[in-house]
Design a protein around this motif. Sequence first.
Motif, PDB file in Angstrom:
ATOM      1  N   GLU A  99      -1.769   9.680  -0.511  1.00 42.27           N
ATOM      2  CA  GLU A  99      -0.956   9.640  -1.726  1.00 42.27           C
ATOM      3  C   GLU A  99       0.160   8.608  -1.584  1.00 42.27           C
ATOM      4  N   LYS A 100       0.314   7.771  -2.622  1.00 42.36           N
ATOM      5  CA  LYS A 100       1.371   6.769  -2.643  1.00 42.36           C
ATOM      6  C   LYS A 100       2.546   7.322  -3.450  1.00 42.36           C
ATOM      7  N   TRP A 101       3.672   7.458  -2.780  1.00 43.38           N
ATOM      8  CA  TRP A 101       4.827   8.089  -3.391  1.00 43.38           C
ATOM      9  C   TRP A 101       5.902   7.103  -3.824  1.00 43.38           C
ATOM     10  N   GLY A 102       5.800   5.822  -3.414  1.00 38.78           N
ATOM     11  CA  GLY A 102       6.870   4.881  -3.721  1.00 38.78           C
ATOM     12  C   GLY A 102       7.112   4.715  -5.202  1.00 38.78           C
ATOM     13  N   ALA A 103       6.029   4.405  -5.948  1.00 37.28           N
ATOM     14  CA  ALA A 103       6.181   4.189  -7.386  1.00 37.28           C
ATOM     15  C   ALA A 103       6.579   5.486  -8.098  1.00 37.28           C
ATOM     16  N   ARG A 104       6.082   6.602  -7.648  1.00 36.72           N
ATOM     17  CA  ARG A 104       6.419   7.871  -8.295  1.00 36.72           C
ATOM     18  C   ARG A 104       7.887   8.236  -8.084  1.00 36.72           C
ATOM     19  N   VAL A 105       8.391   7.993  -6.873  1.00 33.95           N
ATOM     20  CA  VAL A 105       9.798   8.279  -6.609  1.00 33.95           C
ATOM     21  C   VAL A 105      10.698   7.365  -7.437  1.00 33.95           C
TER      22      VAL A 105
ATOM     23  N   ALA B  45       5.821  12.188 -15.955  1.00 35.42           N
ATOM     24  CA  ALA B  45       4.782  11.293 -15.449  1.00 35.42           C
ATOM     25  C   ALA B  45       4.891  11.126 -13.937  1.00 35.42           C
ATOM     26  N   ALA B  46       6.110  11.139 -13.407  1.00 35.59           N
ATOM     27  CA  ALA B  46       6.274  11.060 -11.956  1.00 35.59           C
ATOM     28  C   ALA B  46       5.783  12.331 -11.278  1.00 35.59           C
ATOM     29  N   LEU B  47       5.939  13.472 -11.952  1.00 35.88           N
ATOM     30  CA  LEU B  47       5.486  14.734 -11.392  1.00 35.88           C
ATOM     31  C   LEU B  47       3.987  14.928 -11.567  1.00 35.88           C
ATOM     32  N   ARG B  48       3.444  14.490 -12.686  1.00 35.26           N
ATOM     33  CA  ARG B  48       2.013  14.613 -12.980  1.00 35.26           C
ATOM     34  C   ARG B  48       1.475  13.222 -13.317  1.00 35.26           C
ATOM     35  N   PRO B  49       1.010  12.458 -12.328  1.00 30.29           N
ATOM     36  CA  PRO B  49       0.588  11.072 -12.584  1.00 30.29           C
ATOM     37  C   PRO B  49      -0.546  10.950 -13.593  1.00 30.29           C
ATOM     38  N   ARG B  50      -1.358  11.986 -13.739  1.00 29.15           N
ATOM     39  CA  ARG B  50      -2.478  11.878 -14.676  1.00 29.15           C
ATOM     40  C   ARG B  50      -2.017  11.795 -16.135  1.00 29.15           C
TER      41      ARG B  50
ATOM     42  N   LEU C  49       8.792   1.345 -17.961  1.00 27.01           N
ATOM     43  CA  LEU C  49       7.461   1.027 -18.465  1.00 27.01           C
ATOM     44  C   LEU C  49       6.600   0.384 -17.372  1.00 27.01           C
ATOM     45  N   VAL C  50       7.190  -0.529 -16.613  1.00 21.82           N
ATOM     46  CA  VAL C  50       6.440  -1.175 -15.531  1.00 21.82           C
ATOM     47  C   VAL C  50       6.023  -0.146 -14.476  1.00 21.82           C
ATOM     48  N   LEU C  51       6.933   0.734 -14.105  1.00 25.47           N
ATOM     49  CA  LEU C  51       6.599   1.761 -13.125  1.00 25.47           C
ATOM     50  C   LEU C  51       5.559   2.741 -13.675  1.00 25.47           C
ATOM     51  N   LEU C  52       5.620   2.989 -14.964  1.00 28.97           N
ATOM     52  CA  LEU C  52       4.630   3.861 -15.578  1.00 28.97           C
ATOM     53  C   LEU C  52       3.235   3.262 -15.466  1.00 28.97           C
TER      54      LEU C  52
ATOM     55  N   VAL D  53       2.103   3.587 -11.727  1.00 32.43           N
ATOM     56  CA  VAL D  53       1.684   4.953 -11.399  1.00 32.43           C
ATOM     57  C   VAL D  53       0.335   5.270 -12.026  1.00 32.43           C
ATOM     58  N   HIS D  54       0.128   4.812 -13.251  1.00 37.84           N
ATOM     59  CA  HIS D  54      -1.156   5.046 -13.916  1.00 37.84           C
ATOM     60  C   HIS D  54      -2.290   4.329 -13.189  1.00 37.84           C
ATOM     61  N   ARG D  55      -2.086   3.106 -12.765  1.00 36.31           N
ATOM     62  CA  ARG D  55      -3.131   2.353 -12.068  1.00 36.31           C
ATOM     63  C   ARG D  55      -3.413   2.957 -10.691  1.00 36.31           C
ATOM     64  N   GLU D  56      -2.391   3.388  -9.987  1.00 38.60           N
ATOM     65  CA  GLU D  56      -2.610   4.009  -8.685  1.00 38.60           C
ATOM     66  C   GLU D  56      -3.382   5.317  -8.810  1.00 38.60           C
ATOM     67  N   HIS D  57      -3.102   6.061  -9.878  1.00 36.73           N
ATOM     68  CA  HIS D  57      -3.828   7.318 -10.078  1.00 36.73           C
ATOM     69  C   HIS D  57      -5.296   7.052 -10.402  1.00 36.73           C
ATOM     70  N   ARG D  58      -5.578   6.010 -11.157  1.00 38.87           N
ATOM     71  CA  ARG D  58      -6.966   5.705 -11.509  1.00 38.87           C
ATOM     72  C   ARG D  58      -7.752   5.150 -10.328  1.00 38.87           C
ATOM     73  N   ARG D  59      -7.075   4.519  -9.378  1.00 41.18           N
ATOM     74  CA  ARG D  59      -7.768   3.938  -8.228  1.00 41.18           C
ATOM     75  C   ARG D  59      -8.143   4.966  -7.175  1.00 41.18           C
ATOM     76  N   ARG D  60      -7.658   6.172  -7.317  1.00 40.20           N
ATOM     77  CA  ARG D  60      -8.033   7.193  -6.333  1.00 40.20           C
ATOM     78  C   ARG D  60      -9.516   7.466  -6.441  1.00 40.20           C
ATOM     79  N   PRO D  61     -10.262   7.379  -5.336  1.00 42.29           N
ATOM     80  CA  PRO D  61     -11.724   7.530  -5.401  1.00 42.29           C
ATOM     81  C   PRO D  61     -12.112   8.950  -5.744  1.00 42.29           C
TER      82      PRO D  61
END
Length: 239
Positions: A74-80, A131-136, A180-183, A186-194
Motif C-alpha cells: 500500500e502506498k500511503w504518501g499520496a493518501r496522507v 477519498a484519502a480514507l477510502r481510495p476507491r 485535485l492533483v492528489l485526488l 490516489v485514484h490512479r494508484e488504486h486502479r493500478r493495484r493488481p
Amino acid sequence: MDCALFRESLSAAMDGETGPLPEAEVDRHLQGCGACQAWQDQARRLRRSMVRQAPEVPDLTAAILATAPLPSREKWGARVALALVGLVQSGLGFAEFLLPADAHAAHSGAVHLSNESAAWNLALGIGLLWAALRPRTAGAQLPLFAGFTLVLGVTSVIDASGGQVGPGRLLTHGLLLVGLVLLVVVHREHRRRPAPAPLTADALGTDDEVRLAEHAAPAPLVPVRSRFPRRPASRHRAA
C-alpha cells in the motif's frame, strides 16, 4: 393398528436415526402391512429423486496460488498528503463561518452567500478526507472537483485582472488545485493495484471441466407483486 409410529420409525431409519419403536418390531409390522410397505417404497423413491451426488470438482488450490498475483504494498504518501489538504480545506471552510460580517453585508444579503461558500468549501474538504480514507471513492469525486476547479480558475483570473480579489484569496484556491492533483494520483494508484484475473482450464493446465446437470440449474426468481400494500412486520405482530 395405528401405522403413524411405524412410519415415523421407517423415516428415522432412512435418515440414519433411531426411531420411537424397536427395529425388530418395525420389521414384523412391515411383513403384514401392505400400506406401510407401499409407503416405504414411495419414501425411498422420493429420497432418491431429491438426494443427488454432487459433481466432482478438481482441486485447483495449487494452480490458483501459482497464478494469482502477489498483493502490492500500500502506498500511503499520496493518501496522507490528500488527507492533510482535506484538513486544511475543511479548516478554511469552518473559519469562514466564524468571520464577522459588517452591517452593510448583513443588510444586502451577502451573509447568506458567504455561508453558502463556507459550506461548499467545508464539503470539499470532507470529500478530500473521505477519498484519502477510502481510495476507491476518489474516481467518483473527480468530475465534481475538476469542474469546480476549472470554473473557479476562470473566474479567479477574471476577478484578479479587475482587481476584485487579493493574492491571499487566490492562494486558498491553489489549495483546491493541489487537492485535485492528489485526488488523481490516489485514484490512479488504486486502479493500478493488481487483481486476480479469471482462470480457465487452459490457464490452469488442466482439461477438467465441471458441468452441472440441467435439472440442477436454479429457476429464475419471479418477483411476487401484491395487489395491496403490505404493512410493516411490527404492525403484523401488533395485530
